[in-house]
Scaffold this active site. Structure first.
Site, PDB file in Angstrom:
ATOM      1  N   ALA C 239       0.675  -1.194  -0.022  1.00 19.12           N
ATOM      2  CA  ALA C 239      -0.140   0.068  -0.046  1.00 19.12           C
ATOM      3  C   ALA C 239       0.741   1.324  -0.080  1.00 19.12           C
ATOM      4  O   ALA C 239       2.024   1.253   0.094  1.00 19.12           O
ATOM      5  CB  ALA C 239      -0.941   0.060   1.344  1.00 19.12           C
ATOM      6  N   HIS C 240       0.283   2.444  -0.002  1.00 18.14           N
ATOM      7  CA  HIS C 240       0.956   3.755  -0.197  1.00 18.14           C
ATOM      8  C   HIS C 240       1.785   3.834   1.062  1.00 18.14           C
ATOM      9  O   HIS C 240       1.359   3.729   2.076  1.00 18.14           O
ATOM     10  CB  HIS C 240      -0.223   4.773  -0.381  1.00 18.14           C
ATOM     11  CG  HIS C 240      -1.325   5.011   0.625  1.00 18.14           C
ATOM     12  ND1 HIS C 240      -2.147   5.874   0.659  1.00 18.14           N
ATOM     13  CD2 HIS C 240      -1.527   4.262   1.690  1.00 18.14           C
ATOM     14  CE1 HIS C 240      -3.008   5.818   1.177  1.00 18.14           C
ATOM     15  NE2 HIS C 240      -2.683   4.703   2.087  1.00 18.14           N
ATOM     16  N   ASN C 241       2.960   4.437   0.945  1.00 17.10           N
ATOM     17  CA  ASN C 241       3.971   4.817   1.881  1.00 17.10           C
ATOM     18  C   ASN C 241       4.656   3.938   2.666  1.00 17.10           C
ATOM     19  O   ASN C 241       5.028   4.103   3.520  1.00 17.10           O
ATOM     20  CB  ASN C 241       3.058   5.864   2.927  1.00 17.10           C
ATOM     21  CG  ASN C 241       2.881   7.268   2.096  1.00 17.10           C
ATOM     22  OD1 ASN C 241       1.924   7.585   1.469  1.00 17.10           O
ATOM     23  ND2 ASN C 241       3.761   8.270   2.058  1.00 17.10           N
TER      24      ASN C 241
END
Lengths: 357, 357, 357
Positions: C239-241
């Site tokens: 997922a993001h980050n």
């Protein structure tokens, strides 16, 4: 894009605490941010990072209390305000110019709206319609009579099967498959699987966003429905004849089995599995990795396998973690009880031999 | 296609109860169906929906008892009969005309059978063979020496790696990947992963169907095998050197680790995980989200994590749900035992002080 | 390629036990191998298969004791030695000739290194750079300003979004998506999800390998990072980050939620779920299907849901499996306690009525 703290604050209806003249040209997390960058505090978990941030400004809640080495931008909802600021400061995904790329392959009767972009190596089969302002990126495949609404964006390598319907302002990320056959077979007399024709369709409402490498199966008959405003994360499986209500959000790797109905404003966390023929009520929530095996009442938060009320599941998990201690206690009770029984039996033996007190 | 109830009944060897002259032109669920549509009752769960259906006819079992507002079509197996009726009434997936699309890129020595369709933007590498009547849809990639049998259908964006073998009448849905490298590394002295070459292949039998965005890894050496008649749902992972027996069915998002053998006529439900180097016997079943960590005997139904006999797992789960009550009961026993011990100790003290009864 | 046992042994610094003159031309498992094939024993589980193998030679550990019908090749690490032998004996994946296929679509300002191969129907957007010796296979899409290093291999239908950075010697298998939007929304006053712009990027280090149909989301802001030497299996969600440390390995169908940090040399087994905003320490391990809900200290092995220390989880599972027996024992204690209480109460009643002993 460069904006001063004051310019940002004005746009997002915020109050500046400190000097608002510094120029901001990027955004970052509290710990990663450097000079010229804006950060924010939405999750209280990160409150301790504010004091040490090197950001040039931090968005916080109006009532937040704490020390910050840089100007504060106070707002009602830091999450939302940061998103707005991001939209002002940072580049939106590049948008291809309208037009049909010469390498795209379009059937003769395809209907294309105004300001549409059809990318390289796209294939649009007979009867496809694409609405105004929609972007169909490179390598997409739209099966026969697929209808895509206005202002949609299909990222590269998305494919749809015949008769898929997609509403307006829908975003579908790379590699997702809409309208593949549902998983339906019955065994013949020798246990060999015979296919049940999957002749329904998929209907996707307005303002839906679907992540990357997602699969949404067409209905066995009738339609698989994804309601307006639904948001679906990557690698999610939506089986045939599932119906998902409006504004429901589904996190990555979750799977919903056939003919299940998910209500409106439901939230399913990551890696959740939902059995077939189940109803999940409006506003219900399922925690990560939950296994939903039966109906969930509206508004209930469930977790665990099998998924039950989250508070109950939490209590059960807490007891589970202390199961070794419980076993120990039972063993101890057993020993103490044996002591008493032995004393009793010895006493009775004494009585029988006239040896009592 | 339009057919009368009588025409449908005759084709599926059914008995009509009521007027068989009405015309049917579609199929739907009991609750969704309207005039002109045929429905069916296979799952007893939906029996109560029959009385209120607006369908023009309902397929039911020969011995079904109940009230229905429309004619009944009685058969031995409603599921199967409905599938047959669907095949008669509803459109099959559109089939592209035979031929090689001018945008397809074929190596010089590719061998293509009769009545084959190769879609736009397909790439067929050197040594590829495609059998008679097979459809390779837009955007498919067939790696070197891939052999695809007769009457297969590869939906858009399927890709195979070199030396993949696919039998006859195989269907592979959009975006699936056959023959990617297995996940095999060993750590060097610094803990950096060094790749173990994955030089085997994948062999897929006849009459196999594979869902969308599935991944089937090539063997480390030798071959990964998917037997005749196997059905695999979307987003399933089949690791290197896995061997899946004939007529086994695997539901969505299940993963099978390396070198595991799955028997014939096995059923794995959704989101099941199977460890590596495990044997699952013929006819075994694993429930949804099961974690299979060791061999499963033929015919056994397992569930839970770690997966055990389903009945045992059910008992354990039932006990687990009542764990708070068990803890309470143990606490109560402990109190009652303490009462007795205190009375005993007080009695002994009384005796010591000559204060007995 | 054909080599004698002696030639192989010399190359991998092994000792031959038996006649080293036989010719080897393939590799296989102990049970599948036939004449002319080399096999190996790394997992003690398969030791019993050595005696019955039909292989022409078997690689074993230097101190392995046992009977083998064919010559032994003794080495320090059989796994590694077999991998080396595989590299010598078996064909590497076919490598396309350098050059840009005429059906590829490249923006005017793309920068392509030496000895690069760009396959059919690839699309490279403006500002893309591809380093020396890299292979971009058929149907790949590289978004604006994607930078790919030297000696990389992108298999067919891989797609990247704008500003993705990929290091050197990176391998990405078919259908994977790098840089799609993270899953970030906030609800408006009516509970409708409003998108948080996902304006960060993805940065992939050197010597990374990513499986098939994987999804790696771009950061909300800043970057999603996959460190040097990381190995990711099929159908994994990042997922993001998320930040993944160097030389970490992640098995199939695992999902890592937003803003989580995974350390160096970590191993996540298959179908693991990791919650958001969690830190997993260096060298930690998560067992298959684990649900990691909070920080994991460096070096700890966790399993279960919620994931706890693996030994503790094992103890708890063992107790769980015996929960029905525990309940039975508690019921028995209760009965025994009731017996004692009844005797006591009867005794007290006797005392009250002057009927004592």
């Amino acid at each position: 894009m460069k904006l001063t703290i004051d310019q940002i604050a004005e746009a997002i209806e915020a109050t500046v605490e400190g000097d608002g003249s510094a120029v901001i040209e990027g955004l970052s997390g509290l710990q990663e941010a450097g000079p010229g960058e804006l950060s924010f505090l939405a999750n209280p978990r990160y409150a301790s990072a504010v004091a040490g941030t090197k950001a040039s400004a931090v968005i916080v809640a109006r009532d937040w209390q704490g020390v910050c080495p840089c100007p504060l931008i106070r707002v009602d909802e830091p999450d939302k305000a940061f998103a707005q600021a991001a939209g002002m400061l940072l580049p939106a995904p590049p948008r291809p110019a309208p037009g049909i790329h010469p390498t795209a392959v379009l059937a003769g009767d395809v209907e294309i709206g105004d300001e549409v972009s059809i990318g390289p190596c796209c294939v649009l089969e007979a009867g496809v319609e694409v609405g105004d302002g929609t972007v169909v990126s490179a390598g997409c495949y739209l099966g026969q009579e697929t209808i895509v609404g206005n202002e949609c964006r299909l990222y590269p390598n998305v494919s749809t099967r015949e008769r898929t319907r997609i509403g307006n302002r829908v975003v579908i990320h790379n590699g997702s498959v809409i309208g593949s056959d549902g998983f339906g077979y019955f065994p013949d007399e020798k246990g060999r699987w015979q296919k049940i024709p999957q002749v329904g369709t998929v209907e996707i409402g307005d303002d839906v966003e679907i992540g990357a490498n997602v699969t949404v199966d067409r209905a066995r008959f009738g339609k698989t429905v994804i309601g307006d405003g639904v948001k679906i994360d990557n690698l999610v499986q939506v089986a045939h004849n599932v119906c998902i209500g409006e504004h429901t959000a589904i996190a990555a790797q979750t799977g919903i089995s056939g003919s299940t109905t998910v209500g409106r404003h439901v939230r399913l966390a990551g890696q959740v599995g939902v059995a077939g023929h189940v109803d999940i009520g409006d506003g219900a929530v399922a925690g990560a990795q939950a296994g939903v095996t039966k109906n969930v009442p509206a508004g209930m938060f469930v977790s665990g396998y099998p998924a039950v009320n989250h508070k109950k599941a939490g209590r059960i998990r807490a007891h589970l973690m202390r199961l070794p201690q419980l076993k120990k206690k039972v063993n101890e009770l057993s020993r103490r009880l044996s002591d008493i029984e032995q004393a009793r039996d010895a006493g009775q033996a004494d009585q029988k031999t006239g040896n009592g007190s």
